[in-house]
Design a protein around this motif. Structure first.
Motif, PDB file in Angstrom:
ATOM      1  N   THR A   1       0.830  -1.213   0.000  1.00  0.00           N
ATOM      2  CA  THR A   1       0.000   0.000   0.000  1.00  0.00           C
ATOM      3  C   THR A   1       0.857   1.253   0.000  1.00  0.00           C
ATOM      4  O   THR A   1       0.551   2.241  -0.677  1.00  0.00           O
ATOM      5  CB  THR A   1      -0.922  -0.004   1.227  1.00  0.00           C
ATOM      6  N   LYS A   2       1.960   1.233   0.740  1.00  0.00           N
ATOM      7  CA  LYS A   2       2.845   2.393   0.808  1.00  0.00           C
ATOM      8  C   LYS A   2       3.478   2.678  -0.551  1.00  0.00           C
ATOM      9  O   LYS A   2       3.642   3.840  -0.940  1.00  0.00           O
ATOM     10  CB  LYS A   2       3.925   2.159   1.866  1.00  0.00           C
ATOM     11  N   ILE A   3       3.827   1.640  -1.290  1.00  0.00           N
ATOM     12  CA  ILE A   3       4.400   1.825  -2.628  1.00  0.00           C
ATOM     13  C   ILE A   3       3.399   2.519  -3.554  1.00  0.00           C
ATOM     14  O   ILE A   3       3.738   3.454  -4.289  1.00  0.00           O
ATOM     15  CB  ILE A   3       4.840   0.469  -3.210  1.00  0.00           C
ATOM     16  N   ILE A   4       2.137   2.087  -3.505  1.00  0.00           N
ATOM     17  CA  ILE A   4       1.113   2.678  -4.369  1.00  0.00           C
ATOM     18  C   ILE A   4       0.845   4.124  -3.966  1.00  0.00           C
ATOM     19  O   ILE A   4       0.714   5.016  -4.818  1.00  0.00           O
ATOM     20  CB  ILE A   4      -0.175   1.836  -4.317  1.00  0.00           C
ATOM     21  N   LEU A   5       0.765   4.408  -2.673  1.00  0.00           N
ATOM     22  CA  LEU A   5       0.530   5.775  -2.212  1.00  0.00           C
ATOM     23  C   LEU A   5       1.690   6.693  -2.608  1.00  0.00           C
ATOM     24  O   LEU A   5       1.477   7.859  -2.967  1.00  0.00           O
ATOM     25  CB  LEU A   5       0.341   5.789  -0.699  1.00  0.00           C
ATOM     26  N   THR A   6       2.912   6.196  -2.538  1.00  0.00           N
ATOM     27  CA  THR A   6       4.073   6.998  -2.946  1.00  0.00           C
ATOM     28  C   THR A   6       3.994   7.343  -4.427  1.00  0.00           C
ATOM     29  O   THR A   6       4.272   8.479  -4.836  1.00  0.00           O
ATOM     30  CB  THR A   6       5.368   6.225  -2.649  1.00  0.00           C
ATOM     31  N   LYS A   7       3.590   6.379  -5.239  1.00  0.00           N
ATOM     32  CA  LYS A   7       3.466   6.626  -6.673  1.00  0.00           C
ATOM     33  C   LYS A   7       2.367   7.645  -6.964  1.00  0.00           C
ATOM     34  O   LYS A   7       2.533   8.526  -7.834  1.00  0.00           O
ATOM     35  CB  LYS A   7       3.165   5.302  -7.399  1.00  0.00           C
ATOM     36  N   ILE A   8       1.253   7.570  -6.252  1.00  0.00           N
ATOM     37  CA  ILE A   8       0.170   8.544  -6.446  1.00  0.00           C
ATOM     38  C   ILE A   8       0.653   9.950  -6.090  1.00  0.00           C
ATOM     39  O   ILE A   8       0.371  10.921  -6.807  1.00  0.00           O
ATOM     40  CB  ILE A   8      -1.058   8.153  -5.601  1.00  0.00           C
ATOM     41  N   ALA A   9       1.404  10.082  -4.991  1.00  0.00           N
ATOM     42  CA  ALA A   9       1.920  11.396  -4.602  1.00  0.00           C
ATOM     43  C   ALA A   9       2.893  11.936  -5.648  1.00  0.00           C
ATOM     44  O   ALA A   9       2.905  13.137  -5.932  1.00  0.00           O
ATOM     45  CB  ALA A   9       2.606  11.304  -3.239  1.00  0.00           C
ATOM     46  N   ASP A  10       3.708  11.062  -6.237  1.00  0.00           N
ATOM     47  CA  ASP A  10       4.617  11.504  -7.302  1.00  0.00           C
ATOM     48  C   ASP A  10       3.833  12.003  -8.516  1.00  0.00           C
ATOM     49  O   ASP A  10       4.195  13.016  -9.122  1.00  0.00           O
ATOM     50  CB  ASP A  10       5.553  10.365  -7.711  1.00  0.00           C
TER      51      ASP A  10
END
Length: 679
Positions: A572-581
């Protein structure tokens, strides 16, 4: 006149021979011949650029009668303003523009170091925002952006602190004795140092040393009207045999640069503007004041011609890359191409690729000129219609008022009028005429056609899917087409930046300092050696539009929504980081990437107790197992005891049975008689 031409030709030959010892150096006349041959083809491009800039500035090309409107709506400028930020943001929204990939596994470390160097140079050495702004705006405004690469180098004296060491045994002994007296060292520790004789540091001193004050690549976005390219290259800049860069300079700047010579041979006519006679030098979009001129010779402007190309310098029929610079008829620079890749130091990027083989591209202005002229003509007619009308003027019938009441009427007072007619028919108020609806519809039609030609959405209304059907699918198709067109432009612009990056990597491997210190984070630094930069690399530069980033972010958010809490937190953290980018929130992306969830104290205590309970249960089960093992052994012992008892009883029974048999048969009595007789 012939004598002057012959004299200038001789001066050009002599000035070239002074610079090099080649067997066949080119003269200024030879290089000017290439300039003259390419001029006609280049003039076509200049005319095209001038038309685009005229449309961009909203200048009228027709004569307007006196007293009529001269307004010209800036349709091209409006479209370009929307285009600028959309194309600049993908390059400016990230700190690291370039990704360097190794070709072979041996180049992995060198690729990482090149990526650090390249991104550092675009952050600190090159004014990134200013360069990208000019890069994008030049491409949008003129259709062609030409970037010239150079290397700026300057040495200077720098004061730095250097350590001072002992030079003689006496100094070493004195230094050790001082450390012993100060309590910094014991005598036992000083004896091995004294016996080794190795010098030790006794202090520091300030010393001036020569260092590289400036040592960095330089990127210049040139006005394509001042860069003449070989017309025989068939649209490929790598096939060009020469490129001539025309630039403004002055005598002071040339003398500071050690690359230029023969400056004393420049004639006085060149300082009086004669250098402009050969070829027109074009100012940038923001023109300087033509009336301002320096009067002193060191600062008077000169037009210089810098020739990058190939020439048979040895007379053996094989051309080699050279660079030559001349002013008037004097060669002030002539040498072989100093760049490591031996290619022409120019990168040419097309905004819109033309329909024929040429290095120059097309701009949006070339598509919108007619639409802007039509909108301008309609707008001027509407303004003339309104401006030439007698608005809010009042007419009074002559026999309606006598002079006294006419004066009261003009002063706004109550008045009496002659009852010769209806006063409503005797008073007339003029008003603005109604603008024909067809004129407004025609303006809207031209705006819609301009949007369809460029794919730029307007501030109000914008591109819709009506042409493809009034449905969600039609609107999505229109927006997808807009995003794809913008992405196609971005790909061409990013390819140009990748070529720039490759040339900078080649220059770094030769001209960079022996060691470069790169700041990775606020408190993390790494030293990179120039000798470690060699290798084979692939450059990639990822760009995308805001629409595509939003689409990807929405898809990732939908993925999180559908999976719920079933995914591990690390995923989940990987996906959230990508969304923020994708949302261009680098601070939030870093916080999410660094976030480590803190456990609840109650939950942590509960888990600890559960672990202790499990341990107790395990210990209890082990105790029961041990007890069962003891029971087994006890039962085994009892079994052996009972077996022994059973055997004893069986033996006693056999003995009793034997005694009974012996007594019954008289055998016992016979044995007693034998014992008595023997006795």
């Amino acid at each position: 006149m012939d004598n002057e031409y012959t004299t200038n030709y001789v001066v050009g030959i002599e000035s070239a021979k002074k610079l090099v010892d080649w067997n066949n150096p080119p003269s200024v006349r030879d290089l000017k011949q290439d300039l003259a041959e390419a001029k006609s083809n280049h003039d076509l491009h200049v005319n095209k650029v001038n038309e685009s800039l005229t449309a961009l500035r909203g200048e009228l090309k027709i004569k307007i009668k006196e007293g009529r409107s001269r307004v010209q709506p800036k349709l091209v400028r409006k479209q370009n303003e929307w285009r600028y930020s959309a194309l600049e943001e993908p390059f400016l929204s990230t700190d690291d523009m370039f990704i360097v990939n190794p070709v072979t596994y041996k180049d992995v470390e060198a690729a990482k170091q090149n990526m650090l160097i390249l991104n550092k140079q675009f952050r600190t050495d090159i004014p990134k925002v200013k360069f990208i702004n000019k890069y994008i705006r030049t491409a949008v405004n003129t259709g062609t952006v030409i970037v010239k690469l150079n290397w700026e180098y300057e040495k200077g004296m720098v004061t730095e602190e250097v350590p001072v060491y002992t030079k003689t045994p006496e100094e070493l002994y004195a230094a050790l004795q001082q450390k012993i007296n100060a309590g910094q060292m014991t005598e036992e520790e000083a004896i091995p140092v004294m016996e080794s004789g190795q010098p030790i540091q006794i202090g520091v001193e300030s010393r001036e040393v020569e260092e590289d004050v400036i040592n960095r690549p330089v990127l210049q976005v040139k006005d394509s009207r001042n860069v003449i390219i070989d017309p025989s290259c068939e649209g490929d800049i790598d096939n060009a045999q020469f490129i001539i860069d025309i630039f403004l300079t002055d005598l002071s700047t040339l003398k500071k640069d050690s690359r230029y010579s023969n400056l004393d041979l420049i004639s006085e006519n060149q300082f009086n503007g004669a250098s402009l006679d050969d070829y027109q030098y074009y100012d940038t979009e923001y023109k300087t004041d033509p009336n301002f001129k320096f009067q002193d010779k060191p600062r008077k402007k000169l037009v210089a011609y810098e020739y990058w190309g190939y020439w048979d310098i040895n007379g053996d029929g094989i051309v080699k890359p050279i660079v030559a610079t001349w002013i008037g008829d004097v060669m002030i620079r002539l040498e072989e191409n100093p760049y490591p890749d031996k290619k022409l130091p120019f990168v040419v990027v097309q905004y819109l690729p033309p329909d024929h083989d040429t290095v120059y591209g097309d701009s949006d202005a070339s598509l919108l000129k007619e639409n802007q002229d039509i909108i301008g003509a309609i707008s001027r007619s509407i303004i003339d219609l309104i401006g030439r009308s007698a608005n809010a003027q009042q007419g009074v019938r002559k026999d309606l008022l006598d002079p006294i009441n006419r004066d009261r009427f003009n002063k706004g007072m109550d008045f009496e009028y002659n009852p010769v007619t209806n006063i409503e028919n005797a008073l007339y108020m003029t008003h603005i005429p109604e603008v024909p609806r067809s004129a407004l519809e025609l303006i809207q039609l031209q705006n819609s056609e301009a949007e369809a030609l460029t794919g730029v959405k307007a501030f109000t209304g914008g591109i819709s899917g009506d042409a493809l059907g009034s449905s969600v699918g039609g609107i999505r198709s229109a927006l997808d087409a807009t995003a794809k067109r913008e992405l196609g432009i971005l790909r061409r612009l990013s390819d140009g930046l990748k070529e720039i990056g490759k040339k900078i990597i080649a220059m770094n491997s030769v001209w960079l300092s022996d060691e470069e210190i790169i700041r990775i984070t606020d408190d993390d630094f790494v030293a990179i050696k120039r000798s470690d930069l060699a290798g084979n690399f692939d450059l990639s530069l990822t760009v995308s539009t805001a629409e595509m980033d939003n689409q990807k972010a929405s898809e990732l958010a939908f993925m999180l929504q559908t999976t719920g809490n079933s995914l591990p937190f690390d995923i989940t953290k990987i996906i959230l980081t990508k969304i923020a980018d994708l949302r261009k929130l680098p601070d939030l992306s870093k916080m999410i990437a660094d976030y480590q969830p803190q456990p609840d104290p109650l939950e942590q205590q509960k888990a600890q107790l559960e672990i202790e309970l499990l341990k107790a249960q395990i210990a209890n089960e082990k105790a029961k197992a041990n007890e069962n093992a003891v029971d087994v052994q006890l039962k085994a012992a009892k079994t052996q005891s009972e077996l022994a008892k059973a055997g004893k009883l069986s033996s006693e029974k056999d003995r009793v049975d034997l005694d009974y048999v012996e007594q019954a048969t008289g055998l016992t009595q016979d044995r007693e008689l034998e014992k008595q007789m023997v006795g």
